[in-house]
Design an enzyme around this catalytic site. Structure first.
Site, PDB file in Angstrom:
ATOM      1  N   CYS A 250      15.633  17.326 -18.238  1.00  0.00           N
ATOM      2  CA  CYS A 250      14.821  16.112 -18.227  1.00  0.00           C
ATOM      3  C   CYS A 250      14.621  15.627 -19.670  1.00  0.00           C
ATOM      4  CB  CYS A 250      13.472  16.418 -17.587  1.00  0.00           C
ATOM      5  SG  CYS A 250      12.313  15.063 -17.695  1.00  0.00           S
TER       6      CYS A 250
ATOM      7  N   CYS B 166      13.205  15.052 -11.988  1.00  0.00           N
ATOM      8  CA  CYS B 166      12.797  16.198 -12.805  1.00  0.00           C
ATOM      9  C   CYS B 166      12.259  17.277 -11.856  1.00  0.00           C
ATOM     10  CB  CYS B 166      11.713  15.747 -13.780  1.00  0.00           C
ATOM     11  SG  CYS B 166      10.962  17.123 -14.665  1.00  0.00           S
TER      12      CYS B 166
ATOM     13  N   HIS C  92      15.066  12.585   4.139  1.00  0.00           N
ATOM     14  CA  HIS C  92      15.464  13.754   3.351  1.00  0.00           C
ATOM     15  C   HIS C  92      15.946  13.379   1.950  1.00  0.00           C
ATOM     16  CE1 HIS C  92      16.084  16.191   7.348  1.00  0.00           C
ATOM     17  NE2 HIS C  92      14.813  16.032   7.014  1.00  0.00           N
TER      18      HIS C  92
ATOM     19  N   ASN D 277      26.024  11.235  20.911  1.00  0.00           N
ATOM     20  CA  ASN D 277      26.524  12.457  20.286  1.00  0.00           C
ATOM     21  C   ASN D 277      27.652  12.995  21.161  1.00  0.00           C
ATOM     22  OD1 ASN D 277      26.787  15.138  19.177  1.00  0.00           O
ATOM     23  ND2 ASN D 277      24.677  15.011  18.446  1.00  0.00           N
TER      24      ASN D 277
ATOM     25  N   ARG E 263      29.329  16.933  -3.621  1.00  0.00           N
ATOM     26  CA  ARG E 263      29.006  16.078  -2.475  1.00  0.00           C
ATOM     27  C   ARG E 263      28.747  14.638  -2.915  1.00  0.00           C
ATOM     28  NH1 ARG E 263      24.355  18.795   0.529  1.00  0.00           N
ATOM     29  NH2 ARG E 263      24.454  16.873   1.693  1.00  0.00           N
TER      30      ARG E 263
ATOM     31  N   ASN F 132      20.076  11.373   6.627  1.00  0.00           N
ATOM     32  CA  ASN F 132      21.205  11.494   5.711  1.00  0.00           C
ATOM     33  C   ASN F 132      20.805  11.120   4.287  1.00  0.00           C
ATOM     34  OD1 ASN F 132      22.551  12.124   7.995  1.00  0.00           O
ATOM     35  ND2 ASN F 132      23.643  10.186   8.200  1.00  0.00           N
TER      36      ASN F 132
ATOM     37  N   CYS G  11      10.687  16.265 -20.580  1.00  0.00           N
ATOM     38  CA  CYS G  11       9.999  17.562 -20.689  1.00  0.00           C
ATOM     39  C   CYS G  11      10.961  18.744 -20.756  1.00  0.00           C
ATOM     40  CB  CYS G  11       9.045  17.733 -19.511  1.00  0.00           C
ATOM     41  SG  CYS G  11       9.910  18.028 -17.957  1.00  0.00           S
TER      42      CYS G  11
ATOM     43  N   GLY H  38      23.937  11.125  16.320  1.00  0.00           N
ATOM     44  CA  GLY H  38      24.656  12.025  15.414  1.00  0.00           C
ATOM     45  C   GLY H  38      23.783  13.067  14.742  1.00  0.00           C
TER      46      GLY H  38
ATOM     47  N   TYR I 234      25.936  19.899  -5.210  1.00  0.00           N
ATOM     48  CA  TYR I 234      25.491  18.517  -4.975  1.00  0.00           C
ATOM     49  C   TYR I 234      26.356  17.520  -5.737  1.00  0.00           C
ATOM     50  CZ  TYR I 234      21.669  19.811  -1.979  1.00  0.00           C
ATOM     51  OH  TYR I 234      20.952  20.266  -0.899  1.00  0.00           O
TER      52      TYR I 234
END
Ligand code: BJW
Length: 255
Positions: A152, A132, A124, A218, A75, A107, A155, A192, A72
């Site tokens: 975090c 956290c 999403h 598309n 990205r 997206n 915690c 898309g 991630y």
């Protein structure tokens, strides 16, 4: 760049010009022309190289949190370096052209907002936000240590991206707002997306069942293609500006 020659059906032009409420669902394809990889395309999709079960599930994060965090992180940097394209700009412009627009996106890249769209419904989540992993509260700063993922500050649980993985629930308010829009709109554009991931994939069918004209943008066929009222095959960065031009003579969005 080759421009596609696209005849926009007169019935669609009329429907757009008279619509009180237009809803749009976007997927990874809308950001493809910004250089952000899609998920499922055979040669270029992210999952031609990575197994989703290894990266986009809560189990994957429990099993190998560092690998998931780093994927991630990669990205996040890719998206930060990308720019909104003509499709994002056309959808931002559409807000000014119809009485009501609801923009729903699967997206997580934030490119619609960067193009000027307001009130984007993010089904999403968003790659740029971190939460956290224990209580899902947004965390904006943390100590940079050797820990990957970082922890975090409240915690000490692991931090994770604020995105929706397979098997997780979508944000309830966002999903309800998307369903309400699909049921209320006069025209629904599906742009898309391969239209396979639920519950987002059900939105065009909700719109159809409630009498909306449903349009697919598309370059490839999907499960929705045979059900859509109109199909505009081509890249969104060319089709959407052409659509705005045909309906409102909107000249301002260069491909
Ligand atoms: C262009 C273009 C250009 C190229 N211009 N176009 C009911 C039945 C069966 C299964 C389920 C069900 N309900 C729930 C499920 C399970 C699951 C699911 O749907 N699985 C399916 C694969 C079958 N759904 C879930 O788990 C969801 N949660 C949920 O429903 O909770 C309750 C529940 C759980 C379990 C069981 C039952 C109920 C959560 C889904 C979360 C999806 N998360 C991801 C990752 C987000 C984080 C991240 O980015 O890493 O979201 S997966 C990935 O797919 C990402 C996308 O948003 C999503 C959709 O992909 P998208 O956008 O359509 O991309 P592609 O690559 O598939 O398609 C791109 C398209 O663009 C292509 O068609 C190209 O042709 C086109 N294109 N260039 C226009 N220039």
């Amino acid at each position: 760049m080759h421009t596609i020659s696209l005849a926009i059906p007169l019935g669609l032009i009329h429907a757009l010009r008279t619509a009180q409420h237009v809803a749009v669902l976007t997927g990874a394809g809308v950001s493809a022309e910004s250089g952000v990889p899609t998920f499922r395309e055979a040669q270029t999709g992210l999952w031609s190289q990575y197994n989703p079960e290894d990266l986009a599930t809560p189990e994957a994060f429990r099993r190998q949190p560092a690998v998931v965090w780093q994927w991630y992180d990669w990205r996040r940097r890719l998206v930060a370096a990308a720019e909104p394209n003509a499709a994002h700009r056309a959808l931002a412009a559409l807000e000014m052209l119809v009485p009501r627009l609801t923009l729903i996106t699967q997206n997580v890249d934030g490119l619609h907002q960067r193009a000027g769209s307001t009130d984007v419904i993010e089904l999403h989540g968003n790659l740029q936000r971190v939460v956290c992993s224990r209580d899902h509260q947004v965390v904006t700063s943390w100590a940079e240590t050797e820990d990957v993922p970082p922890r975090c500050p409240q915690c000490q649980a692991l931090l994770r991206p604020d995105v929706v993985w397979f098997g997780e629930s979508l944000p309830q308010r966002a999903l309800q707002a998307a369903l309400d829009a699909a049921r209320d709109c006069d025209v629904f554009l599906s742009v898309g997306t391969s239209a396979v991931v639920q519950p987002a994939a059900s939105l065009p069918y909700e719109a159809l069942e409630h009498g909306a004209i449903t349009v697919e943008v598309n370059p490839s066929a999907t499960a929705l293609t045979e059900h859509a009222t109109y199909v505009l095959p081509g890249p969104a960065g060319q089709v959407l500006p052409a659509l705005l031009h045909a309906a409102w003579h909107e000249p301002g969005i260069a491909p």
